[in-house]
Write an enzyme that holds these catalytic residues in place. Structure first.
Site, PDB file in Angstrom:
ATOM      1  N   ASP A  20     -62.877   5.398  41.741  1.00 36.73           N
ATOM      2  CA  ASP A  20     -63.583   4.196  42.207  1.00 36.73           C
ATOM      3  C   ASP A  20     -64.196   3.393  41.069  1.00 36.73           C
ATOM      4  O   ASP A  20     -64.162   2.178  41.082  1.00 36.73           O
ATOM      5  CB  ASP A  20     -64.683   4.596  43.194  1.00 36.73           C
TER       6      ASP A  20
ATOM      7  N   TYR B 219     -66.309  20.600  47.097  1.00 36.21           N
ATOM      8  CA  TYR B 219     -65.341  20.695  45.998  1.00 36.21           C
ATOM      9  C   TYR B 219     -65.998  20.492  44.639  1.00 36.21           C
ATOM     10  O   TYR B 219     -65.370  20.763  43.610  1.00 36.21           O
ATOM     11  CB  TYR B 219     -64.207  19.681  46.207  1.00 36.21           C
ATOM     12  N   ARG B 220     -67.250  20.070  44.627  1.00 40.50           N
ATOM     13  CA  ARG B 220     -67.887  19.650  43.362  1.00 40.50           C
ATOM     14  C   ARG B 220     -69.315  19.307  43.714  1.00 40.50           C
ATOM     15  O   ARG B 220     -69.607  18.935  44.851  1.00 40.50           O
ATOM     16  CB  ARG B 220     -67.157  18.403  42.879  1.00 40.50           C
TER      17      ARG B 220
ATOM     18  N   HIS C 128     -77.956   7.853  43.847  1.00 38.45           N
ATOM     19  CA  HIS C 128     -77.252   8.607  44.878  1.00 38.45           C
ATOM     20  C   HIS C 128     -76.878   9.993  44.424  1.00 38.45           C
ATOM     21  O   HIS C 128     -76.810  10.302  43.234  1.00 38.45           O
ATOM     22  CB  HIS C 128     -75.995   7.864  45.344  1.00 38.45           C
TER      23      HIS C 128
ATOM     24  N   TYR D  30     -73.334  13.454  40.470  1.00 34.40           N
ATOM     25  CA  TYR D  30     -73.139  14.880  40.202  1.00 34.40           C
ATOM     26  C   TYR D  30     -73.989  15.375  39.021  1.00 34.40           C
ATOM     27  O   TYR D  30     -73.816  16.487  38.564  1.00 34.40           O
ATOM     28  CB  TYR D  30     -71.658  15.176  39.955  1.00 34.40           C
TER      29      TYR D  30
END
Lengths: 594, 594
Positions: free
Chosen positions: B197, B528-529, B447, B135
């Site tokens: 996670d 959502y983000r 990622h 993110y």
């Protein structure tokens, strides 16, 4: 909170209508024939008439009622509550009264009303249905506000989604309505509604005021999902996933009619700031639709009552509750009720005593004995298939058995115990109004709620009980109360019952609650919700760091509602256009009550 | 969203310092020796030096680092993440880079920094620790922002309360820290932390970004309680019951050091508007303390894995999940993982194939067979004493057995299954970083997360899977993803793995995600983000009713942060002092990637 002397900020107020005065209460200005009992502050009789005509142009004449007749003040029934004043008023009936009531027929009219109120600079006080007993009913904080009755015409259950286990409702949908819908559509074996003590209130209104219920879904705010909100300027927002258009929506329809996003009631947070909470207990928007998660039938249910014989058992009981509740062995929102709350459901005060003094411990013991109840009575339930319930019950029964004299009952053991039979329904989401009866403890009974948050700790429960009982008794009232056990705290709900036709009795109740607010703050206890007469005082107790929270709330209020149109004074937040000091409520002194 | 051409509003910006320009990106202005790689927009080299001196005066020289050396860009480890840029950048490394990083030592310094940034009109981008992989890490949306590293020095576990089952933490407390605290204080038999996670992230930061975990407490926002927030103007608020002073607090201490109210971590809502959500995924405040509810040890635990053999089982599996999850038979946040996510934890791509094309279904089947896994693999857990778990397991096993070929495993059956062994820990709140390994699927693996919300419905899961897989394969990437099942929806997390040292690979990932955002919006799906590079685009999809939500967010932003100091551009919200258009991110075209 500190309210600095402010000058009306000319860059935001004013506009095309009359020059904006800094809003103060109306004095004894002469009333002309046909005037309402109370005009909006700073608004002339003539201008108000123009306003009503414009209002009727939006909503139709039938949906606009000026409050001109004294008789309008006399609705005093929960089932048919007043739309213009507080039927349980502790001050004179005109202290909090609307100038007129408007009942919009749809959200587009709510938007138009907000724009009109901005144009005329008339405060508007929205309510869903107008129950809200103990907290002020439908009455506005600023007398002369326009009451906006959202429940009268906007009462559709827009959707019940079985797969997603949710409903989308308008403000006028009551707990009865939603429950009955499930029953009539044969959905009750699949879905339950969480209901508060009284089922006549609005699902949306209760949630927006952060009310609670008693199943595992008892935290109504936590279990809401998605809001549609009309902002003070008349703009319409949908929060969370509602901000994402449904591609199937008709782009030519008005926004409020557009088919919402299919995830609106499935996921609360959407993207970016999550603003829903800002619209609760607030004056920042009119909530016109709301999603509510429904509980799925847990596959088994057993309610129970545990009675505890001694007043001083309170400490031990609460210490037992804490680990069970935080560990979710107590799966729902249980209640620990003082005997007099149950006694008052079974009969009025006269049926127990001729004394006009607060009941003594001996008298209270006698009542408990007569009713075959404890001094404290705990109502809970077990949810799930039998093997799950059995495990839970072993733990629950084992734990509470440590209290000497604790007795355990199922509803089937006590068919005549009205409270247990009612809680048996309430804890599985079947609404009722049975518990209205405790208000009749006194003749012409009315009540106020004093509702501090308490730690789930024996020490704190005992301290709150001692303090609140002492203050009640000082004013000649009986202590009636209950501890409602949430996830990590208890809503301690003290029910101040008074005689609404006896001004002294009203004043006593007012003295008790305002004194308790101060007592509580001195001990670090704060209330979660309150009657309109107490809003300023309670807001002023949440004053950490020089009222930093209030300053924040005021800044947001003034940004979204520069003219201070929507619910000025709600929960102590006064817009920049109001002189907060001049709206202060005078607290009665104990001496004056003697 | 629509960004009208605006003129810098002179009544709110400007002030005692240099005249405020309407903020646009710096051009190729000449750099002098010692300049950072990127200056804040509109700030000269000389003025920046003055700013840094003032900053050092607040926090000490050691806690201020100008980002002057190219080497600062090369932190690329999760365990020691960069504080100034995104280690998984999809654009050039300087696209999102801080001018300097400051590490305040306490909340008073955070307040002083906010005031200083207002004085100098320099944007500041707070982060807790700087992980936030997928993110954007610690990178600011506006290059040249001051990075505010809250985690470096402000990393205290202020309190763990066993009775109340909560912790109060500062931003630098990681999931490892909090879990280790419980272990070291012999509290693990009483309390569990819900962990995501990867355990290296900040408890506070994850919650404020609305991250999720996998126990019954997986909704981190829902399970937070109480925030301390520094507003953009440097004022300090405590939300909820924190706004009520603790009578034992020392009134002469700075506000942030004052003993908080004892109910702050017990009851979220306080009195009046509940503003916490407004401080999540937002640029309205710097959260400096937060309460988090801890799960009590449920008295028994059993994790499990269920494997499903066929790609096309997805529909049926999700249809089975829905009623079980909404009915809380699935008690926690379970995950349904695509085989390649598990495969990538067990080995890199090269260990499975020499092909440089996306893996075919046959190849994926072969991998599943090799690993003794399904095409879809479901990880859940049972909580509670044995009889409760047995009831739940009968229902769960019975339901999923309807899928032909479903196989059921406990961790003890598969000691070598790294994923199952890790999930066994994660689902009981034991943090790890084992699952970092799937990022190494490609050489120099990095990622992005594409994270749409999905209905818990077979049709929608299949449609989202088909779309996202198709787009991945168009760009030559493998589909790697997981469905994380919340209360009423699934976070569909698509892991776009790319080679961070190959600009084409970065561009492909960027193309896939920006294309998917658009694809999703056209179907009514929203994320959502997101990564900083996608914030504008996603915010623009939440555009119901002519961007009503964005207008609301902007109005609040401008009221609380008139100079636009705090995290400008965060989640698409541009303050009035910024020209949003000139900060737009260019989306790559598919053609350019060939």
């Amino acid at each position: 909170m500190k309210q600095p002397d402010r000058i009306a900020p000319e860059e935001t107020v004013g506009g095309p209508t009359a020059p904006t005065a800094y809003r103060k209460p109306n004095g004894d200005s002469p009333r002309t024939a046909g005037d309402p009992i109370c005009l909006p502050p700073g608004i002339s009789s003539a201008r108000f008439k123009t306003f009503l005509l414009r209002l009727a142009g939006i909503c139709g004449e039938d949906n606009v009622t000026a409050i001109t007749k004294e008789e309008e003040l006399h609705h005093e029934s929960y089932l048919e509550p007043s739309k213009c004043h507080d039927m349980f008023s502790i001050m004179n009936k005109e202290a909090f009264i609307a100038s007129a009531v408007v009942s919009p027929r749809h959200t587009g009219e709510v938007q138009a009303i907000m724009r009109l109120c901005n144009e005329f600079e008339i405060p508007v006080w929205p309510f869903s249905i107008g129950r809200n007993v103990g907290y002020g009913g439908a009455a506005p904080r600023v007398p002369g506000s326009l009451g906006m009755d959202l429940g009268c015409n906007m009462n559709k259950i827009i959707k019940v989604d079985v797969d997603g286990a949710y409903a989308l409702v308008e403000p006028g949908v009551t707990y009865f309505d939603l429950h009955n819908y499930l029953v009539e559509h044969n959905l009750r074996d699949k879905l339950w509604v969480d209901v508060p003590d009284l089922g006549g209130g609005s699902v949306l209104g209760n949630t927006v005021e952060r009310g609670v219920g008693y199943t595992p879904y008892g935290d109504h705010y936590m279990m809401h999902c998605g809001m549609e909100v009309v902002l003070p300027n008349g703009e319409l927002v949908r929060t969370g996933m509602g901000a994402l258009p449904n591609p199937k929506a008709d782009p030519n329809a008005p926004a409020y009619e557009q088919e919402p996003n299919e995830s609106w009631q499935l996921f609360n947070y959407g993207f970016g700031p999550y603003n829903d909470g800002t619209f609760t207990q607030s004056s920042l928007g009119v909530v016109t639709k709301m999603g509510v998660w429904l509980m799925t039938n847990p596959g088994g249910y057993q309610s129970y009552m545990i009675t505890f014989p001694r007043d001083e058992d309170l400490h031990q009981i609460v210490e037992i509750i804490r680990p069970l509740r935080v560990g979710m062995v107590l799966q729902n929102v249980p209640t620990l009720r003082h005997i007099l709350l149950d006694a008052a459901v079974h009969g009025d005060r006269k049926s127990y005593t001729d004394s006009d003094k607060p009941l003594t411990d001996d008298e209270i013991d006698a009542i408990a004995k007569k009713l075959n109840l404890g001094r404290w009575n705990f109502y809970g339930a077990l949810y799930g298939p039998a093997p799950v319930r059995e495990v839970m019950w072993q733990v629950v029964k084992g734990a509470f058995s440590q209290v000497p004299g604790a007795k355990f009952y199922f509803p089937e053991d006590q068919p005549d115990n009205i409270v247990l039979q009612t809680r048996h329904n309430t804890l599985q989401g079947i609404p009722s109004v049975t518990e209205l009866k405790w208000v009749d403890w006194l003749p012409n009974g009315a009540h106020l709620f004093f509702s501090p948050i308490a730690k789930v700790s024996g020490d704190e429960a005992v301290a709150q009980y001692a303090l609140t009982r002492k203050r009640c008794e000082q004013a000649g009232l009986d202590f009636i109360g209950t501890f409602v056990v949430g996830m990590r705290e208890m809503h301690h709900i003290v029910c101040l019952v008074f005689n609404r036709k006896d001004p002294k009795s009203c004043e006593k109740a007012h003295w008790v609650i305002s004194t308790l607010v101060q007592d509580a703050a001195e001990r670090g206890w704060g209330e979660y919700r309150t009657h309109i007469a107490l809003m300023d005082q309670i807001a002023q107790t949440y004053n950490f760091n020089d009222n930093a929270q209030m300053k924040l709330n005021e800044r947001i209020k003034n940004a979204l509602d520069p003219k201070g149109i929507l619910a000025p004074g709600k929960n102590g937040i006064w817009p920049q256009t109001y002189d907060a000091k001049s709206w202060a409520i005078k607290r009665p002194s104990l001496a004056s009550l003697r």
